[in-house]
Write an enzyme that holds these catalytic residues in place. Sequence first.
Site, PDB file in Angstrom:
ATOM      1  N   SER A 293     -45.173 -14.164 -71.875  1.00 19.11           N
ATOM      2  CA  SER A 293     -46.615 -13.982 -71.506  1.00 19.11           C
ATOM      3  C   SER A 293     -46.743 -12.619 -71.760  1.00 19.11           C
ATOM      4  O   SER A 293     -46.012 -11.798 -72.252  1.00 19.11           O
ATOM      5  CB  SER A 293     -46.668 -14.001 -69.801  1.00 19.11           C
ATOM      6  OG  SER A 293     -47.826 -13.660 -69.385  1.00 19.11           O
TER       7      SER A 293
ATOM      8  N   TYR B 200     -44.103 -10.709 -61.392  1.00 20.21           N
ATOM      9  CA  TYR B 200     -44.139 -11.555 -62.559  1.00 20.21           C
ATOM     10  C   TYR B 200     -43.842 -10.911 -63.809  1.00 20.21           C
ATOM     11  O   TYR B 200     -43.097 -11.508 -64.786  1.00 20.21           O
ATOM     12  CB  TYR B 200     -45.436 -12.335 -62.599  1.00 20.21           C
ATOM     13  CG  TYR B 200     -45.737 -13.223 -63.695  1.00 20.21           C
ATOM     14  CD1 TYR B 200     -44.774 -14.287 -63.800  1.00 20.21           C
ATOM     15  CD2 TYR B 200     -46.714 -13.177 -64.598  1.00 20.21           C
ATOM     16  CE1 TYR B 200     -45.016 -15.012 -64.769  1.00 20.21           C
ATOM     17  CE2 TYR B 200     -46.984 -14.043 -65.713  1.00 20.21           C
ATOM     18  CZ  TYR B 200     -45.815 -15.253 -65.770  1.00 20.21           C
ATOM     19  OH  TYR B 200     -46.212 -16.112 -66.617  1.00 20.21           O
TER      20      TYR B 200
END
Length: 255
Positions: free
Chosen positions: A141, A154
């Site tokens: 990501s 995250y």
Amino acid sequence: MAENTSKNAIVTGASSGIGAATVRQLRSDGWNVIAVARREDRLAHLAQDTGATPFAADITKDDDVARLRAFATDTFAPSGGVDTVINIAGGARGVDTVANAQEEDWEWMYRVNVLGTMKVLKAFLPALREHGYGTVLNLTSTAGHTTYEGGGGYSAAKFGQHALTGALRLEEAENNIRVIEVAPGMVATEEFTLNRLGGNQEAADKVYQGVEKPLTAEDVAGVVGYAVGLPHHINLDQIVLRPVAQAAAHKLIRR
């Protein structure tokens, strides 16, 4: 050595979103695919629609990964063995600041995004080396490259997965294994943000509100399919993709 002629892929996280879209993309491109996820019912529907081979497993559990390795070895033996492992499984939980971090959420994100990826790779690297033309693709990501408020957990997990991917590329080049990282920005899928926000649909919808054409799961799957479908000597080390409206992690155009 002759060029790779087999097209046998394992795709984790295949029950929804980018994982399911990747299975569909690869099947349409002529790949043999083992679709891996925890939810058997969703895998069954995907298999019926695409002809992929379903395998229910939790990639964070050693016994499940061992079963997957044995199954994939037997399944792909007649067609040249496992040559491609695509790690899509992952996810996010919570948007708390570091000061208010929920330890169980951080532990879950690290376990799924980092340790799960490691366990799958550790299981299949011997087969990829033996094949001679192995490919690994890890879906990370942009959160693994740039931090943002409320994204500490995250980002930490995806930074870890990003680092794992870079180390793997250096370690396995001598074994002719190409290692690809695909790092999407904003992708609108049916579950990612909803799960991250604890099932709050209204809050999840607001994340994408006013954003013209966020990426879709199919957009990302198309890039994944392209990257693993190139001749083996071409390694797209790192692919970052965002919608045009998201010029950077800190700049998002809403209309």
